[in-house]
Every structure is written in C-alpha cells, then in structure tokens.
Design an enzyme around this catalytic site. Structure first.
Site, PDB file in Angstrom:
ATOM      1  N   CYS A 287     -26.728  46.041 -38.458  1.00 33.31           N
ATOM      2  CA  CYS A 287     -27.646  45.308 -37.591  1.00 33.31           C
ATOM      3  C   CYS A 287     -28.711  46.255 -37.030  1.00 33.31           C
ATOM      4  CB  CYS A 287     -26.883  44.647 -36.446  1.00 33.31           C
ATOM      5  SG  CYS A 287     -27.935  43.656 -35.355  1.00 33.31           S
TER       6      CYS A 287
ATOM      7  N   CYS B 190     -22.800  27.375 -27.222  1.00 28.96           N
ATOM      8  CA  CYS B 190     -21.719  28.285 -26.855  1.00 28.96           C
ATOM      9  C   CYS B 190     -22.396  29.547 -26.335  1.00 28.96           C
ATOM     10  CB  CYS B 190     -20.851  28.577 -28.072  1.00 28.96           C
ATOM     11  SG  CYS B 190     -19.535  29.788 -27.782  1.00 28.96           S
TER      12      CYS B 190
ATOM     13  N   CYS C 239     -19.107  26.454 -35.851  1.00 31.97           N
ATOM     14  CA  CYS C 239     -19.920  27.234 -34.928  1.00 31.97           C
ATOM     15  C   CYS C 239     -20.491  28.412 -35.710  1.00 31.97           C
ATOM     16  CB  CYS C 239     -19.070  27.723 -33.754  1.00 31.97           C
ATOM     17  SG  CYS C 239     -19.973  28.730 -32.545  1.00 31.97           S
TER      18      CYS C 239
ATOM     19  N   ARG D 293     -13.719  30.264 -22.532  1.00 30.04           N
ATOM     20  CA  ARG D 293     -12.926  30.898 -23.587  1.00 30.04           C
ATOM     21  C   ARG D 293     -12.640  32.364 -23.290  1.00 30.04           C
ATOM     22  NH1 ARG D 293     -15.996  30.029 -28.077  1.00 30.04           N
ATOM     23  NH2 ARG D 293     -14.930  28.046 -28.324  1.00 30.04           N
TER      24      ARG D 293
ATOM     25  N   CYS E 236     -27.770  47.020 -29.234  1.00 29.79           N
ATOM     26  CA  CYS E 236     -26.848  46.600 -28.172  1.00 29.79           C
ATOM     27  C   CYS E 236     -25.848  47.719 -27.898  1.00 29.79           C
ATOM     28  CB  CYS E 236     -26.117  45.333 -28.587  1.00 29.79           C
ATOM     29  SG  CYS E 236     -27.226  43.998 -29.088  1.00 29.79           S
TER      30      CYS E 236
ATOM     31  N   CYS F 227     -22.111  47.396 -29.150  1.00 32.23           N
ATOM     32  CA  CYS F 227     -21.782  46.827 -30.457  1.00 32.23           C
ATOM     33  C   CYS F 227     -21.560  47.870 -31.547  1.00 32.23           C
ATOM     34  CB  CYS F 227     -22.880  45.867 -30.887  1.00 32.23           C
ATOM     35  SG  CYS F 227     -22.472  45.008 -32.432  1.00 32.23           S
TER      36      CYS F 227
ATOM     37  N   CYS G 115     -15.748  29.650 -36.276  1.00 31.42           N
ATOM     38  CA  CYS G 115     -17.042  30.254 -35.970  1.00 31.42           C
ATOM     39  C   CYS G 115     -17.366  31.336 -36.994  1.00 31.42           C
ATOM     40  CB  CYS G 115     -17.027  30.857 -34.570  1.00 31.42           C
ATOM     41  SG  CYS G 115     -18.639  31.492 -34.041  1.00 31.42           S
TER      42      CYS G 115
END
Length: 352
Positions: A73, A208, A148, A280, A77, A80, A117
C-alpha cells in the site's frame, strides 16, 4: 522495500486543534467526554440499559475478514504493516483468485459467520481491480452471506458499481480524532475519509466505520473520535472498535498500550451514543483475554471478527471464541439470520 517512515508525535505533545463538528451537533465532544468520565459501574449500567433497549443482550454477530489483496500500500498509516514504506515482513501480493475467496467465504459460513468482509491494501481501487471485486461480491452474496468491502477511498461512480454488484456494507474507518489525524497519517486527510463515506451513503450502501484506540491519544481525543462517528448523519450501522496491534517496523511500535479498562469505556460510550449500531470488537482481541472481552460484551459490543487472522495480524481461534460464548451463555446471530433469510426467500416466491 523503501523506508520513508513518518514522524510520529505522541498525542500529549501536539497542539490541540478545534474539533470539526457542527455547532448544533447532537453529541458535543464535552458531552461524550462526560460519559467517558463516569464511574466505571455507572457507565456500564447506562450502556447495558441502552443495549437491551435495542438488541438481544446475549446475541453476537460473527463476521469474517479476508485480505483479498495484501501489502504494497502506498499510504503511510503509522499503525499499518501493509504500508510499502515500512519493513514489517509483509510482502506485496496480487489480488486473490475468485475461487480462493469463495472457499474462504464457504468456510466462514460453515463456522457460523453471517457477514464476509473483503479487504484490499489499496489507496483506492483501479477500475480493473474493481471489476474483480464486483464479481467476488456477487458470488459471496449468492452464498447467503452479507457482503462488506474495505478498499480504500472510492472514485466517482465506484460506490454505485459496488452497490450494483450487491454490496451490503462498505468499511472506511475514521481511525482517530481529527486533530491528531495528521500525526498518524500524512498521505490523505480527514476530509478524504468523509468524502468516501458520503459517496457510500449516496449509493445506498450501509456504512461500517469506526477507529483505532491505543495510538497515544488522550481520553479527550478518544471522545473526539466517538463524537465524530456519532454525529455522522446517520451514524454508521456498524462501528468496529480496534485496539492497536503493534507491529515491529511501523512508527507506532513500542508506544505505551492503552489501559484495557479504557478500551471497555470506549465500547460503552460508542454503544450509548450510537444505540442501534452493531459495535464490533475488531483488532486486538488476542491481547485482551476472556475477562476484558466479556466486559466489552457487557458494555454493548455485539459483533466480533471471527477467525484466525485479521488481514495480517492474529485473532482468537474459532474454537476459543465458541468456548467463550458458551461460557457466557451467549449465542451467535447465525440461526436467527438464516431464519430471516428463509422467510424473505419464501416471501419472494409468492405471487405479487
């Protein structure tokens, strides 16, 4: 692999900036902070009352998350391990074949999950990638699962395409409070997140959206995150609350972890401010233990990510989760969900 780490400043060392909330917000930050500051037992009592008004207090939704495209990616972040610029041992992989995704979905359903998901480590999907995801959504939905996806930011028309494929939910977390967002992520801004959520809502897909705690933020800043979520119009149908899983090689590795009672408080405040949302328990459950997870259920959590892995980090094993729910006398949503699906299917076959 390139190495371009961001500079992370602990939350208590940065200058406070005003919260980005409308003047007539239903949940001002101070009001949310007042909930955080309640005595623990009083907060839990309030959260349990509201939970019981809106849900079966002993029912838990089981959702399974699969990484359909791992690593590489371009975002930065700070939490991450999939960011290409960090040396975390996660290597970039191509998008999974459809058959592999469907087999994972079948196993998830067999283990009791009702929502599946699919997550991809993209800043935003290219159109050729979205075509593959659309096919996955159609085929997973045909198995009788809620669908999802979390694919990053969405471009013009992409949310509508996902809706057309039958996507039920789109996950796009706000991550943290707006005034410290730039200390965690620099390759996008808060408005990018809000714009994608607007696109998702506009396409008629359920939202979500939650965040991560334990990234060095203060209680005030946790209140700021919850206030942002609760003041979305409407607030998200699903609210994942993640406890930071520290991964060596990321800028947030080595910071002091959040006190787990503070995590429980965050769940309780989310329940009070978003009474009809599925709250969740997401990343970090492995580090909590059974007692803290049980307190989270008491605080109003009624959904968990179920399986042995969340994208690239560990998660409690399926059998451990089943054993805990049995100890607590709790049940999964699956049986009731399947019954509703059968009724819907029967109704759809009747003459109109």
């Amino acid at each position: 692999m390139s190495s371009q780490p961001i500079t992370f400043q602990p939350a208590n060392s940065i200058t406070q900036k005003p919260m980005v909330l409308p003047a007539d917000a239903k949940w001002p930050v101070q009001t949310v902070l007042d909930l955080f500051n309640l005595p623990f037992n009083e907060l839990m009592f309030k959260a349990q009352q509201i939970h019981r008004e809106n849900f079966d207090p002993n029912e838990v939704e089981l959702a399974t998350l699969l990484s359909i495209k791992t690593g590489g990616c371009p975002e930065d972040c700070g939490y991450c391990p999939q960011a290409a610029r960090y040396d975390t041992g996660v290597t970039a992989q191509k998008i999974l074949p459809l058959d592999t995704v469907l087999e994972a979905a079948r196993q998830a359903k067999a283990h009791g999950a009702t929502r599946f998901c699919m997550g991809a480590a993209w800043r935003e999907p290219k159109d050729r990638d979205l075509e593959k995801v659309e096919e996955m959504v159609r085929e997973v939905k045909a198995l009788g699962l809620e669908t999802c996806a979390t694919l990053g930011m969405l471009g013009e028309g992409q949310a509508e395409r996902l809706k057309g494929a039958g996507l039920d939910y789109y996950n796009h977390n706000l991550d943290t409070a707006p005034e410290i967002y730039g200390d965690i992520i620099t390759t996008r801004d808060y408005q990018n997140r809000l714009d994608t959520l607007d696109s998702v809502r506009g396409a008629g897909i359920k939202v979500c959206c939650g965040g991560i705690v334990g990234m060095g933020e203060s209680r005030l800043q946790r209140a700021g995150l919850v206030a942002q979520l609760a003041n979305l119009e409407p607030y998200p149908e699903s609210v994942p609350v993640n406890n930071l899983v520290q991964v060596e090689g990321t800028p947030l590795h080595g910071i002091d972890p959040i006190d787990l009672f503070e995590f429980v408080r965050t769940v309780a405040v989310a329940r009070i401010t978003m009474p009809k949302a599925r709250v969740r328990l997401s990343a970090g459950r492995r580090q909590m233990g059974e007692a803290i997870q049980s307190l989270c259920f008491l605080a109003g959590a009624n959904s968990i990510f179920y399986g042995d892995k969340l994208l690239t980090t560990g998660n409690p094993e399926v059998e451990e989760d089943r054993a805990l729910l049995e100890k607590l006398g709790m049940h999964s949503r699956s049986s009731a969900f399947d019954a509703r699906c059968e009724v819907t299917a029967d109704n759809n076959t009747q003459p109109q």
